[in-house]
Design an enzyme around this catalytic site. Sequence first.
Site, PDB file in Angstrom:
ATOM      1  N   CYS B  35       0.819  -1.217   0.000  1.00  0.00           N
ATOM      2  CA  CYS B  35       0.000   0.000   0.000  1.00  0.00           C
ATOM      3  C   CYS B  35       0.849   1.262   0.000  1.00  0.00           C
ATOM      4  O   CYS B  35       0.321   2.370  -0.054  1.00  0.00           O
ATOM      5  CB  CYS B  35      -0.914   0.042   1.217  1.00  0.00           C
ATOM      6  SG  CYS B  35      -1.915  -1.408   1.384  1.00  0.00           S
ATOM      7  N   ASP B  37       2.922   2.316   2.488  1.00  0.00           N
ATOM      8  CA  ASP B  37       3.164   2.907   3.809  1.00  0.00           C
ATOM      9  C   ASP B  37       3.612   1.833   4.793  1.00  0.00           C
ATOM     10  O   ASP B  37       2.886   0.870   5.005  1.00  0.00           O
ATOM     11  CB  ASP B  37       1.846   3.442   4.413  1.00  0.00           C
ATOM     12  CG  ASP B  37       1.421   4.750   3.809  1.00  0.00           C
ATOM     13  OD1 ASP B  37       2.251   5.659   3.797  1.00  0.00           O
ATOM     14  OD2 ASP B  37       0.265   4.841   3.368  1.00  0.00           O
ATOM     15  N   CYS B  60       4.863   8.501   2.008  1.00  0.00           N
ATOM     16  CA  CYS B  60       4.830   9.852   1.457  1.00  0.00           C
ATOM     17  C   CYS B  60       5.181  10.867   2.542  1.00  0.00           C
ATOM     18  O   CYS B  60       5.413  10.518   3.694  1.00  0.00           O
ATOM     19  CB  CYS B  60       3.455  10.142   0.873  1.00  0.00           C
ATOM     20  SG  CYS B  60       2.144  10.054   2.093  1.00  0.00           S
ATOM     21  N   CYS B 104      -2.680   8.161   6.789  1.00  0.00           N
ATOM     22  CA  CYS B 104      -1.282   8.185   7.243  1.00  0.00           C
ATOM     23  C   CYS B 104      -1.227   8.453   8.751  1.00  0.00           C
ATOM     24  O   CYS B 104      -0.405   7.886   9.470  1.00  0.00           O
ATOM     25  CB  CYS B 104      -0.493   9.262   6.521  1.00  0.00           C
ATOM     26  SG  CYS B 104      -0.402   9.020   4.744  1.00  0.00           S
TER      27      CYS B 104
END
Lengths: 390, 128
Positions: B35, B37, B60, B104
Site C-alpha cells: 500500500c 506505507d 509519502c 497516514c
Amino acid sequence: MVKRVYMDHSATTPLDPRVLKAMEPYLTEEYGNPSSIHRMGQIARNGVETAREQVARLINAAPEEIIFTSGGTEADNLAILGLMEAMPPRGQHIITSAIEHHAVLDVFAYLERKGYQVTFLPVNEYGMVEPETLERAMKPNTALVSIMHANNEIGTIQPIKKLAAIAHEGGAVFHTDAVQTVGRIPVDVKDMGVDMLSCSAHKLYGPKGVGCLYKKKGIRLARRLFGGAQERKLRSGTENVPGIVGFGAAAEIAGEVMSESIEHLTKLGRNLSGSLLRLIPDTILTGDPVNRLPGHVSLCFRYVEGESILLMLDQLGIMASSGSACTSGSLDPSHVLLAIGLPHEIAHGSVRLSLGRTNTQEDVDYVVQVLPGIIERLRMMSPMTGEGVM
Amino acid sequence: MALYSEKVMDHFLNPRNVGTIENPSGVGKVGNPVCGDVMQIEIKVEDNRIEDIKFKTFGCAAAIATSSMVTEMVKGKTLEEARAITNKAVAEALDGLPPVKMHCSNLAAEALHEAINQYQEKVRSNNN
C-alpha cells in the site's frame, strides 16, 4: 530564489515565445468569429485554416483530415465513442492496451458497461504491445483497435505500423493516442497506416486547451457535440481561434527543430539515466531501454516512496512526477507500472524526469548532483532498507 | 495553496527522532509495503514513561511527518498519556492533512499503540 529546473515535459511544456507571438493578434484585435461573413470573421477563419495546414503538414495528413478539439482527451473520446456510435450496435468487439491513458482506458471501460466486448491487451516487461498478442486477440467482429503511440509514464514507443496492419487485416479501424509523440518524434499517419490519431498542443510547446483528431478520409464518426456544426459537423462550438493558431505555430516549429531536438534530448536523457543508475543502487529503469521517447527517464528507486522524492526535489527547484499511489490519489500505484509487472512496493518508488528542448547538460548535472543524496536520506528513514523484504 | 501545511513540510524535511533504539522496550510496525506505507516505532520505557522513541517510515511526506510528530508528542509522557494520543490529535498538531492523507495519521498512532502494547505484554508475561 530557488533555481528552477523543469523536468516534467510529459505533463506539459512551456509556451514557445514565438507561439505566443503568433497567438497575440487573435487574443486582442483579431477577435472575429470564424463563422462570420464579415472581414474580421474571415481573418479569424484564415488563422484557423492556416493552422490546420501547419498541423496537417507535421503529421503528413491532408488539412481536411484535421478536426480541432479542446485537447487530447476530447480527441480520444471523439475517436472511440464517435466511431462506435456511427455503427449499429451489434455487440462489436473492441481492443485497447492495459497501459493507455485514462482518456482511452475509461472510454473502453464505459463501452464495456454498455455491452461491448472489450479486450485490454497485456504488455511485456518493457511496456510493449507485442504484435502477436494483438493478432491472437483479433476476432471476426473486432471493430476498433486503439493503442497509444508512446506511453506517458514509461516512454515506451509501440510498433504502431505493425499493430495497425494487423488491425486492418482483421477489418478493424485503428486509432492511436499520439499525445506524447506528435512534435517530439516523427509521426507520419500515412506511413504508420493509422485511421485516427489524437494529439495535444500543450505537449509541443503550444497552448493548453487545444488539440486535434486526425481522421482519415472515409472514416465515419458520429458527432459528440450538437450545435453550430463547426469542424465538419464533428465538433460544434466556436473555434478556440488563438489556441488553434498557437497549435499551428507550435506544429510548424516542432517540425523545424525536430531532428536537432531529438539529438539533444537523446543525449541528455542517456546522460541522466546512465548517471543515476550508476550512482544509486537498487534502481530500475522502467520502460523500453531503446524504443523510448528521447529525454524520457523513468526510474523506480526501491525502499522509498515517490511523493517524498518529488517533494524533496521540489525543495531544490527540480520539478518531476511519479506514478506512486500517493500521487495518484488512490492506494494503488499507476496501472502502467503494474501492467509491466512491477510489484506494488517497487512501483511506489517511481519517478519520471521528462526533459524538454530548454533543458541543458547543466540541468542534468544538477539533478545528478542532488538526487542520490535525496534517495539516501529517504532510505535511511525507511524501515525496509537492507531487510531484503522488497 | 500548497499541498501540505508548513508544519507538515517542516516535519517531513527535518524529521525528529529518526532511527532505531538498541534493546527497545517495545516495537510497533504497521502498514504494508504494497500500500506504500510502513511505519516502525520503537520505544524505551522507564518508570512507566517513554524515555526515548525512534521511528522509521516508508511512505509519502504525510506518513513521514505524522511519524515524526507522534514521536515528538509522546516523548517523556507516561504510557497512559501516550495511549490517549489519537490520530486526530496528530493531524491537528500538524495543522491538518489533506483528506486523502488522513490514513497516514492513523498509521502513526497505530504504530505507537502497538509498541506500547508489545511492551506491556512483555511486562505482563515477565510478571507471570
